[in-house]
Design a protein around this motif. Sequence first.
Motif, PDB file in Angstrom:
ATOM      1  N   VAL A 254       0.822  -1.190   0.000  1.00 59.41           N
ATOM      2  CA  VAL A 254       0.000   0.000   0.000  1.00 59.41           C
ATOM      3  C   VAL A 254       0.865   1.253   0.000  1.00 59.41           C
ATOM      4  O   VAL A 254       0.490   2.311  -0.547  1.00 59.41           O
ATOM      5  N   LYS A 255       2.015   1.137   0.615  1.00 62.65           N
ATOM      6  CA  LYS A 255       2.966   2.273   0.623  1.00 62.65           C
ATOM      7  C   LYS A 255       3.397   2.595  -0.807  1.00 62.65           C
ATOM      8  O   LYS A 255       3.452   3.780  -1.203  1.00 62.65           O
ATOM      9  N   LYS A 256       3.697   1.580  -1.583  1.00 70.81           N
ATOM     10  CA  LYS A 256       4.132   1.786  -2.980  1.00 70.81           C
ATOM     11  C   LYS A 256       2.998   2.406  -3.787  1.00 70.81           C
ATOM     12  O   LYS A 256       3.222   3.350  -4.571  1.00 70.81           O
ATOM     13  N   GLU A 257       1.821   1.903  -3.621  1.00 69.05           N
ATOM     14  CA  GLU A 257       0.673   2.420  -4.385  1.00 69.05           C
ATOM     15  C   GLU A 257       0.406   3.883  -4.027  1.00 69.05           C
ATOM     16  O   GLU A 257       0.121   4.710  -4.898  1.00 69.05           O
ATOM     17  N   ILE A 258       0.449   4.217  -2.758  1.00 69.56           N
ATOM     18  CA  ILE A 258       0.198   5.600  -2.330  1.00 69.56           C
ATOM     19  C   ILE A 258       1.277   6.534  -2.886  1.00 69.56           C
ATOM     20  O   ILE A 258       0.981   7.667  -3.326  1.00 69.56           O
ATOM     21  N   SER A 259       2.490   6.070  -2.904  1.00 65.78           N
ATOM     22  CA  SER A 259       3.601   6.909  -3.439  1.00 65.78           C
ATOM     23  C   SER A 259       3.358   7.203  -4.914  1.00 65.78           C
ATOM     24  O   SER A 259       3.536   8.349  -5.389  1.00 65.78           O
ATOM     25  N   GLN A 260       2.970   6.193  -5.685  1.00 64.48           N
ATOM     26  CA  GLN A 260       2.718   6.397  -7.108  1.00 64.48           C
ATOM     27  C   GLN A 260       1.544   7.353  -7.319  1.00 64.48           C
ATOM     28  O   GLN A 260       1.595   8.231  -8.197  1.00 64.48           O
ATOM     29  N   THR A 261       0.500   7.203  -6.510  1.00 63.59           N
ATOM     30  CA  THR A 261      -0.676   8.058  -6.664  1.00 63.59           C
ATOM     31  C   THR A 261      -0.331   9.494  -6.324  1.00 63.59           C
ATOM     32  O   THR A 261      -0.744  10.450  -7.039  1.00 63.59           O
ATOM     33  N   LEU A 262       0.416   9.689  -5.264  1.00 63.97           N
ATOM     34  CA  LEU A 262       0.796  11.048  -4.856  1.00 63.97           C
ATOM     35  C   LEU A 262       1.695  11.699  -5.907  1.00 63.97           C
ATOM     36  O   LEU A 262       1.597  12.916  -6.157  1.00 63.97           O
ATOM     37  N   ASN A 263       2.557  10.911  -6.539  1.00 63.92           N
ATOM     38  CA  ASN A 263       3.420  11.457  -7.600  1.00 63.92           C
ATOM     39  C   ASN A 263       2.564  11.873  -8.793  1.00 63.92           C
ATOM     40  O   ASN A 263       2.843  12.876  -9.464  1.00 63.92           O
ATOM     41  N   SER A 264       1.547  11.092  -9.074  1.00 60.89           N
ATOM     42  CA  SER A 264       0.675  11.409 -10.210  1.00 60.89           C
ATOM     43  C   SER A 264      -0.150  12.667  -9.919  1.00 60.89           C
ATOM     44  O   SER A 264      -0.499  13.413 -10.824  1.00 60.89           O
ATOM     45  N   PRO A 271       0.035  19.691   0.915  1.00 65.08           N
ATOM     46  CA  PRO A 271       1.266  18.952   1.294  1.00 65.08           C
ATOM     47  C   PRO A 271       1.010  17.445   1.325  1.00 65.08           C
ATOM     48  O   PRO A 271      -0.032  17.004   1.780  1.00 65.08           O
ATOM     49  N   LYS A 272       1.952  16.702   0.837  1.00 62.52           N
ATOM     50  CA  LYS A 272       1.796  15.247   0.737  1.00 62.52           C
ATOM     51  C   LYS A 272       2.135  14.615   2.085  1.00 62.52           C
ATOM     52  O   LYS A 272       3.081  15.030   2.754  1.00 62.52           O
ATOM     53  N   PRO A 273       1.380  13.622   2.556  1.00 63.36           N
ATOM     54  CA  PRO A 273       1.722  12.878   3.785  1.00 63.36           C
ATOM     55  C   PRO A 273       2.976  12.037   3.581  1.00 63.36           C
ATOM     56  O   PRO A 273       3.279  11.627   2.467  1.00 63.36           O
ATOM     57  N   ASN A 274       3.680  11.749   4.732  1.00 64.02           N
ATOM     58  CA  ASN A 274       4.932  10.993   4.670  1.00 64.02           C
ATOM     59  C   ASN A 274       4.590   9.514   4.629  1.00 64.02           C
ATOM     60  O   ASN A 274       4.157   8.918   5.616  1.00 64.02           O
ATOM     61  N   VAL A 275       4.801   8.919   3.477  1.00 66.17           N
ATOM     62  CA  VAL A 275       4.480   7.478   3.299  1.00 66.17           C
ATOM     63  C   VAL A 275       5.466   6.580   4.025  1.00 66.17           C
ATOM     64  O   VAL A 275       5.219   5.374   4.203  1.00 66.17           O
ATOM     65  N   ASP A 276       6.617   7.161   4.435  1.00 63.30           N
ATOM     66  CA  ASP A 276       7.594   6.309   5.160  1.00 63.30           C
ATOM     67  C   ASP A 276       7.060   5.870   6.526  1.00 63.30           C
ATOM     68  O   ASP A 276       7.567   4.905   7.123  1.00 63.30           O
ATOM     69  N   ASN A 606     -10.660  14.629  -1.884  1.00 63.68           N
ATOM     70  CA  ASN A 606     -11.708  15.635  -1.994  1.00 63.68           C
ATOM     71  C   ASN A 606     -11.173  16.929  -2.644  1.00 63.68           C
ATOM     72  O   ASN A 606     -11.923  17.687  -3.251  1.00 63.68           O
ATOM     73  N   LYS A 607      -9.867  17.229  -2.490  1.00 62.68           N
ATOM     74  CA  LYS A 607      -9.280  18.474  -2.994  1.00 62.68           C
ATOM     75  C   LYS A 607      -8.972  18.378  -4.503  1.00 62.68           C
ATOM     76  O   LYS A 607      -9.079  19.358  -5.245  1.00 62.68           O
ATOM     77  N   THR A 608      -8.516  17.188  -4.902  1.00 61.49           N
ATOM     78  CA  THR A 608      -8.048  17.066  -6.300  1.00 61.49           C
ATOM     79  C   THR A 608      -9.237  17.030  -7.252  1.00 61.49           C
ATOM     80  O   THR A 608     -10.322  16.530  -6.908  1.00 61.49           O
ATOM     81  N   SER A 609      -8.948  17.558  -8.439  1.00 61.90           N
ATOM     82  CA  SER A 609      -9.996  17.563  -9.473  1.00 61.90           C
ATOM     83  C   SER A 609      -9.868  16.388 -10.415  1.00 61.90           C
ATOM     84  O   SER A 609     -10.759  16.132 -11.225  1.00 61.90           O
ATOM     85  N   ASN A 610      -8.719  15.713 -10.285  1.00 62.20           N
ATOM     86  CA  ASN A 610      -8.493  14.539 -11.129  1.00 62.20           C
ATOM     87  C   ASN A 610      -9.301  13.398 -10.549  1.00 62.20           C
ATOM     88  O   ASN A 610      -9.027  12.935  -9.437  1.00 62.20           O
ATOM     89  N   ALA A 611     -10.283  12.965 -11.332  1.00 58.99           N
ATOM     90  CA  ALA A 611     -11.183  11.897 -10.845  1.00 58.99           C
ATOM     91  C   ALA A 611     -10.436  10.593 -10.638  1.00 58.99           C
ATOM     92  O   ALA A 611     -10.714   9.847  -9.689  1.00 58.99           O
ATOM     93  N   THR A 612      -9.471  10.331 -11.503  1.00 60.17           N
ATOM     94  CA  THR A 612      -8.749   9.054 -11.387  1.00 60.17           C
ATOM     95  C   THR A 612      -7.938   9.049 -10.114  1.00 60.17           C
ATOM     96  O   THR A 612      -7.921   8.070  -9.348  1.00 60.17           O
ATOM     97  N   VAL A 613      -7.200  10.142  -9.895  1.00 54.41           N
ATOM     98  CA  VAL A 613      -6.370  10.232  -8.677  1.00 54.41           C
ATOM     99  C   VAL A 613      -7.270  10.194  -7.437  1.00 54.41           C
ATOM    100  O   VAL A 613      -6.944   9.530  -6.432  1.00 54.41           O
TER     101      VAL A 613
END
Length: 799
Positions: A254-264, A271-276, A606-613
């Motif tokens: 889940v850490k890997k998936e969240i990192s990829q989503t946050l990068n996208s 501010p992005k949460p610390n996935v570490d 809720n903040k992002t406008s990208n529906a996929t993200v």
Amino acid sequence: MDLPNITSPVYKPTSAPESGAVNTYNDLVHSYLNLVQPNPFPPGFLSQLITQNFTHFEYKEVLVYEVGYLVAIAIGILFIILMPIVGFFFSCCRCCGNCGGKMHQKQTKQINYKRRFLYIFLFLITLIILAGDICAFLSNNRISTAVNESFDSLNNTLDNLKTYINSVPKEVDIIINASDTPILKANSSIIGIGTILGGMILAQIGKTANATLDSVVDITKALNSTAMYMTAVNNSFNSLQDQQQILHQNLSDVKKEISQTLNSCGSACDPKPNVDDLAMDANFSTIPDFTDQMKLINNFLNSGIDSTIQKAYKSLNDIPETVTNQTRDTVTKVQKQLGDIKDKIQNIRSKIPIVDSINNVNNQLDEVLSSITKYKSEITNGDKYRWIAGICLSCLVLLVVVCNFFGLLLGPCGHNPKVDPTERGCASNSGGNFFMAGTGFSFIYSWLLMVVVTVLFIIGGNSYTLICKPWSNQQLFTYLDTPNLIPQLNLSKYLNGTNATISSLYRDCHNNYSLWSTLDLNRLFNLDAELDISKYTGEVNKTLNDTEININNITFIDNNQKQLAKNVSESGIDNHNFSDINQQTSKNITKTDLIGFAKQLEDLANKTSNATVSKELRDEANTLKQIQSSINTNLVTEIHTLNKSINNLEALSKTIPGMLNTTLEKVANTQIFLDTKASEIVKNESSVYLNILLGYFQTYVTYAKNMLTKNVARCGPVAKAIDSAHVILCVNIVDSLNAFWFSLGWCTIFFIPSIIASVKLAKYYRRMKSSDVFEDNGVQLEMTTASQQFLIPRVTTKS
């Protein structure tokens, strides 16, 4: 142990002394006889009289002793001689006109007072004579009643004695047969020797052995629990490690998936949460190794310890059966010896001297009863004639009383003081004639009555003073105890040489003592020696003491099990360190709160406008929530189970070495106790059992001694028989006889004042042949009868 009591036989009623007026009258007669005969008992001549030794008979001594009776007899003889003589001369004088024979009454002022005085005096004297005559009638009837009732009373008395005598062997048999009770108790005890003696041995050994076995059971349970807790800790730890790997993998994915989503998402997700922080904080990688201890514990538990414990318990519980099996021959021997004891005790009866002696006394009573029956009709017929003679004598007295009463009745009825004595009426004259008739009868019969009184006085008086009185105060018994006085009364002849005397026998029987103490049978029969317990139980004692009882060896833990227990104790099971695992279980499982991290992701979605993200962020937040739910459901529960198992294991394992060492020490001490003390316990308990067995016989011996010496043949009926004989002979017959002659003598003596008063009083009522001159105030009146005018002149001397 219930032993029988002795019940007293039912006896027939016997004679009892009379009370009331009869007793008072008898006391009056006794007082007179005691006055006549005040000399002490016994007189010196009595022995010669009883033994009929008249060679050197002291007649002077008899006269001195009987001086009171001799004086009374002399007075009686004088009365017998003088009364007829006086009556003869009195009659002659009366015929010659003297002694009141002259039919002339002097007239004085006091004539009425004199008549009244004489009337009252004669009335009282007549009442006294009547009272004496009534007593004579009653006493005469009492003699016949006493004679008739005496046979029934004697029969009842002798029957009571026979009942008493026949009850003695029965009472002895009750006591001897009571020996069956201790023998049956002893036989029952010897049959149940396994249960009784074995139970006693088991109780003594079991105090120590059961405590030790209980300790072995407790340590076995503790080791079972320890092994169970160790297994539980291992299982919980292994499960926890498996779930830790799964959680670590899930968090990495889940850490890997969240990192990829946050990068996208780019800058839109700042501010992005610390996935570490999506990583595990606790590490369940190490736990103390107690594999060796578990192996040692299992080795001990699998060494057959349960079987060893069961065998030990069975060996203890089999002690009664072991005793039963090892004493079969002893039981057989003791049962035979108990039969011999019964025979020995039964033989005691034939040795007790009282049983055979009683048969002799019984034979004597049969002879006495036969003699009484033989002479009953003769005595009854003789008493019938005696009763008739007594009635006739009493009627003679009654005749005088009747004449006096008729005189007292008719005299005043026809008497008128104003009538001239020569003209007194028929009734008054008849009254005077009755007085003279009573006087005549008194002179005629008084000497005969005195003869009867004197003879009966000699017989009855001496019977009272020589027999009844000393019998009543027991002086007669003391006298009859004189050696060789009456050979037939020698009790030693009938009671196998006992030293008992009549007086001691009566005294003790009056207190209702037993014949054993009364006859001092200990002198003839050593009861203590015959009932010596060792004479009967010696063989039983020897048989039981020679019996060998061996208790099977009891093994609490074998040597291999002892070594395995020592291995467990020395394995360091109490030194495990669970601090590291406890530290890890106290941490948070993850570095960050997964639910909070999921909330941050949802906020970014809720903040992002990208529906996929936004969709990916929401899916990843749900994944974190599922991971947290899994942690709460599985990992937290397993950690709680692990903590509980560790706490139980720590608490128990710390006590294991101490419990093992204590139990092994108990086992060693108990084994030494059994090896060294078991035989002593068996010996001591066998001694206690033997004392219980012999206690039955000791109780019986004490009972038999007490009953034979204090309760068997209580001789109260013998004293009652003697008292009954005294009542029959002395109270009913002798006292009645004495009352009869005393009453007749009373009446006869009062004939004298009756004669005097009757003669004097008759002149006041009889019709006179001449009248006297009554002088009053100087006037003289002479009254003469026609018969005096024709008297022939007589020559008189001139004074």
